[in-house]
Design a protein around this motif. Structure first.
Motif, PDB file in Angstrom:
ATOM      1  N   ALA A  11      14.577  69.535  47.486  1.00 59.00           N
ATOM      2  CA  ALA A  11      15.082  69.319  46.132  1.00 59.00           C
ATOM      3  C   ALA A  11      14.659  70.446  45.264  1.00 59.00           C
ATOM      4  O   ALA A  11      13.917  71.525  45.748  1.00 59.00           O
ATOM      5  CB  ALA A  11      14.305  68.299  45.646  1.00 59.00           C
ATOM      6  N   SER A  13      12.625  72.902  42.802  1.00 60.38           N
ATOM      7  CA  SER A  13      11.375  72.590  42.347  1.00 60.38           C
ATOM      8  C   SER A  13      10.938  71.602  41.135  1.00 60.38           C
ATOM      9  O   SER A  13      11.797  72.035  40.128  1.00 60.38           O
ATOM     10  CB  SER A  13      10.777  74.105  42.069  1.00 60.38           C
ATOM     11  OG  SER A  13       9.517  74.089  41.966  1.00 60.38           O
ATOM     12  N   ARG A  41       3.200  83.423  49.667  1.00 58.65           N
ATOM     13  CA  ARG A  41       2.853  83.420  48.175  1.00 58.65           C
ATOM     14  C   ARG A  41       1.317  83.171  47.873  1.00 58.65           C
ATOM     15  O   ARG A  41       0.556  82.569  48.784  1.00 58.65           O
ATOM     16  CB  ARG A  41       3.701  82.417  47.488  1.00 58.65           C
ATOM     17  CG  ARG A  41       3.108  81.051  47.502  1.00 58.65           C
ATOM     18  CD  ARG A  41       3.353  80.265  46.144  1.00 58.65           C
ATOM     19  NE  ARG A  41       3.373  78.673  46.514  1.00 58.65           N
ATOM     20  CZ  ARG A  41       2.158  78.113  46.348  1.00 58.65           C
ATOM     21  NH1 ARG A  41       1.012  78.685  46.388  1.00 58.65           N
ATOM     22  NH2 ARG A  41       2.343  76.846  46.567  1.00 58.65           N
ATOM     23  N   ARG A  44      -2.373  78.594  44.768  1.00 57.82           N
ATOM     24  CA  ARG A  44      -2.395  78.250  43.406  1.00 57.82           C
ATOM     25  C   ARG A  44      -3.838  77.023  43.304  1.00 57.82           C
ATOM     26  O   ARG A  44      -3.936  76.516  44.188  1.00 57.82           O
ATOM     27  CB  ARG A  44      -1.015  77.450  42.886  1.00 57.82           C
ATOM     28  CG  ARG A  44      -0.001  78.064  42.708  1.00 57.82           C
ATOM     29  CD  ARG A  44       1.016  77.284  41.771  1.00 57.82           C
ATOM     30  NE  ARG A  44       1.373  76.094  42.719  1.00 57.82           N
ATOM     31  CZ  ARG A  44       2.739  75.886  43.059  1.00 57.82           C
ATOM     32  NH1 ARG A  44       3.493  77.122  42.906  1.00 57.82           N
ATOM     33  NH2 ARG A  44       3.254  75.160  43.807  1.00 57.82           N
ATOM     34  N   VAL A  76      12.267  82.316  49.611  1.00 61.17           N
ATOM     35  CA  VAL A  76      12.423  81.228  48.610  1.00 61.17           C
ATOM     36  C   VAL A  76      12.640  82.125  47.331  1.00 61.17           C
ATOM     37  O   VAL A  76      13.493  81.891  46.549  1.00 61.17           O
ATOM     38  CB  VAL A  76      11.631  80.076  48.599  1.00 61.17           C
ATOM     39  CG1 VAL A  76      11.951  79.123  47.436  1.00 61.17           C
ATOM     40  CG2 VAL A  76      11.735  79.631  49.974  1.00 61.17           C
ATOM     41  N   GLY A  83       8.122  79.335  55.498  1.00 61.10           N
ATOM     42  CA  GLY A  83       8.772  78.952  56.690  1.00 61.10           C
ATOM     43  C   GLY A  83       7.909  77.622  57.513  1.00 61.10           C
ATOM     44  O   GLY A  83       6.811  77.452  57.449  1.00 61.10           O
ATOM     45  N   THR A  84       8.725  77.108  58.384  1.00 55.76           N
ATOM     46  CA  THR A  84       8.114  76.272  59.226  1.00 55.76           C
ATOM     47  C   THR A  84       7.818  76.872  60.506  1.00 55.76           C
ATOM     48  O   THR A  84       8.659  77.297  61.067  1.00 55.76           O
ATOM     49  CB  THR A  84       9.242  74.943  59.537  1.00 55.76           C
ATOM     50  OG1 THR A  84       9.549  74.646  58.107  1.00 55.76           O
ATOM     51  CG2 THR A  84       8.364  73.932  60.176  1.00 55.76           C
ATOM     52  N   ILE A 103      10.513  70.915  51.942  1.00 54.09           N
ATOM     53  CA  ILE A 103      10.785  72.435  51.931  1.00 54.09           C
ATOM     54  C   ILE A 103      12.005  72.722  51.177  1.00 54.09           C
ATOM     55  O   ILE A 103      12.780  71.596  50.549  1.00 54.09           O
ATOM     56  CB  ILE A 103      11.054  72.723  53.480  1.00 54.09           C
ATOM     57  CG1 ILE A 103      12.178  71.872  54.084  1.00 54.09           C
ATOM     58  CG2 ILE A 103       9.871  72.570  54.247  1.00 54.09           C
ATOM     59  CD1 ILE A 103      12.466  72.684  55.572  1.00 54.09           C
ATOM     60  N   ASP A 104      12.689  73.871  50.863  1.00 51.78           N
ATOM     61  CA  ASP A 104      13.767  74.051  50.156  1.00 51.78           C
ATOM     62  C   ASP A 104      14.880  73.795  50.942  1.00 51.78           C
ATOM     63  O   ASP A 104      15.136  73.360  51.982  1.00 51.78           O
ATOM     64  CB  ASP A 104      13.644  75.500  49.580  1.00 51.78           C
ATOM     65  CG  ASP A 104      14.393  76.742  50.639  1.00 51.78           C
ATOM     66  OD1 ASP A 104      14.307  76.212  51.954  1.00 51.78           O
ATOM     67  OD2 ASP A 104      15.067  77.295  50.106  1.00 51.78           O
ATOM     68  N   GLY A 107      16.303  75.819  54.074  1.00 53.02           N
ATOM     69  CA  GLY A 107      15.505  75.260  55.292  1.00 53.02           C
ATOM     70  C   GLY A 107      15.658  74.019  55.684  1.00 53.02           C
ATOM     71  O   GLY A 107      15.916  73.663  56.974  1.00 53.02           O
ATOM     72  N   ARG A 139       3.644  71.109  34.096  1.00 56.34           N
ATOM     73  CA  ARG A 139       2.998  71.232  35.156  1.00 56.34           C
ATOM     74  C   ARG A 139       1.854  72.517  35.007  1.00 56.34           C
ATOM     75  O   ARG A 139       0.747  72.526  35.491  1.00 56.34           O
ATOM     76  CB  ARG A 139       3.956  71.643  36.526  1.00 56.34           C
ATOM     77  CG  ARG A 139       3.178  71.317  37.682  1.00 56.34           C
ATOM     78  CD  ARG A 139       4.155  70.944  38.852  1.00 56.34           C
ATOM     79  NE  ARG A 139       4.738  72.353  39.109  1.00 56.34           N
ATOM     80  CZ  ARG A 139       5.724  72.390  40.369  1.00 56.34           C
ATOM     81  NH1 ARG A 139       5.863  71.231  40.808  1.00 56.34           N
ATOM     82  NH2 ARG A 139       6.055  73.727  40.883  1.00 56.34           N
ATOM     83  N   ARG A 150      12.737  79.607  38.899  1.00 59.63           N
ATOM     84  CA  ARG A 150      12.927  78.248  39.437  1.00 59.63           C
ATOM     85  C   ARG A 150      14.265  77.596  39.035  1.00 59.63           C
ATOM     86  O   ARG A 150      14.776  76.908  39.860  1.00 59.63           O
ATOM     87  CB  ARG A 150      11.795  77.384  39.388  1.00 59.63           C
ATOM     88  CG  ARG A 150      10.706  77.847  40.598  1.00 59.63           C
ATOM     89  CD  ARG A 150       9.301  77.311  40.155  1.00 59.63           C
ATOM     90  NE  ARG A 150       8.465  78.015  41.046  1.00 59.63           N
ATOM     91  CZ  ARG A 150       7.839  77.460  42.073  1.00 59.63           C
ATOM     92  NH1 ARG A 150       7.975  76.134  42.710  1.00 59.63           N
ATOM     93  NH2 ARG A 150       6.936  78.321  42.912  1.00 59.63           N
TER      94      ARG A 150
END
Ligand code: 5GP
Length: 190
Positions: A11, A13, A41, A44, A76, A83-84, A103-104, A107, A139, A150
Motif C-alpha cells: 500500500a 505509505s 535507510r 527512525r 523505494v 529488500g527481502t 512491503i511496497d 516488491g 505521524r 511519499r
C-alpha cells in the motif's frame, strides 16, 4: 525447501497496512511471522535492528544485491534501498510458519510473480490522497520533503491496485482488520 504461504500487504505509505499486519501477527492460530526486510535507510525513533529491519549501509546492501541474496529489492526512495532476503523467507518457512510481508507495491507484485500459488497479495487502499497526507503529517516521523516524496509516489502506487489478488479499502479500520483476518484465515487454511 519447506514452503509455507506468503501473505503480502502492500500500500502507499500511511495507508494503515502496518497496523493491519501487526493485528494479524497477534492472532496465534494464523501461524504468521513477519518478514524482516533489509534497508539502507536511517533508523527512525524507537526502531530496533533485526526486529523492525535489518539496517545495512548502502554499501552492504549493494554487496548483497551482487551476491544474489535478495528475493526482491527496490530503491523505494532515492538512496533508500529496501529488500527481502531469501534467507529471511527460508528462516520462517523452516519454523513451519507462514510469512507476512509489509512491503511496497513493486516488491509485493514481484513476490506474487515468483510464487503465484503460495502468495496472497493484498493491496490496502487509503480513502484518498488527502487522507494519506493527513495521516503522514500526524505521524510526525518524516520531514515535509519526505512526506511530499511519499505522496508523489502514492498516486502511482494506487494505479497498481487492480494487479493484486484483493483490495482492502481502509476507510474504517475495524472493518479493514476484520476483512484482513477473514481473508488470511481462509488462505492459510485452504
Ligand atoms: P518505511 O521507510 O516507512 O519503513 O518504508 C517505506 C516503504 O518501503 C514502505 O512502502 C514499505 O512497505 C517498503 N518496504 C519495506 N520493506 C520492503 C522490502 O523488503 N521490499 C520492498 N520492495 N519494499 C519494502
Amino acid at each position: 525447501m519447506n514452503t509455507g504461504k506468503l501473505i503480502v500487504f502492500s500500500a502507499p505509505s500511511g495507508s494503515g497496512k502496518t497496523t493491519i499486519v501487526r493485528h494479524l501477527l497477534g492472532l496465534v492460530p494464523l501461524n504468521l511471522e513477519f518478514s524482516i526486510s533489509a534497508t539502507s535507510r536511517e533508523k527512525r525513533g524507537d526502531e530496533i535492528d533485526c526486529k523492525d529491519y535489518y539496517f545495512l549501509s548502502a554499501k552492504e546492501f549493494k554487496t548483497k544485491i551482487k551476491n544474489d541474496e535478495f528475493l526482491e529489492w527496490e530503491e523505494v526512495y532515492r538512496d533508500n534501498f529496501y529488500g527481502t532476503l531469501k534467507a529471511e523467507v527460508e528462516r520462517i518457512w523452516a519454523k513451519g510458519k507462514h510469512v507476512i510481508f509489509d512491503i511496497d507495491v513493486s516488491g509485493g507484485l514481484r513476490i506474487k510473480r515468483k510464487f503465484p500459488e503460495e502468495t496472497l497479495a493484498i493491496f490496502v487502499k487509503p480513502p484518498s490522497i488527502d487522507a494519506l497526507k493527513i495521516r503522514l503529517k500526524k505521524r510526525k516521523t518524516e520531514s515535509e520533503d519526505k512526506i511530499n516524496m511519499r505522496i508523489a509516489k502514492a498516486s502511482a502506487e494506487l494505479a497498481t491496485a487492480p494487479l493484486f489478488d484483493v483490495i482492502i479499502e481502509n476507510d474504517n479500520l475495524e472493518h479493514a482488520l476484520f476483512e484482513a483476518e477473514a481473508l488470511v484465515d481462509n488462505f492459510v487454511n485452504s
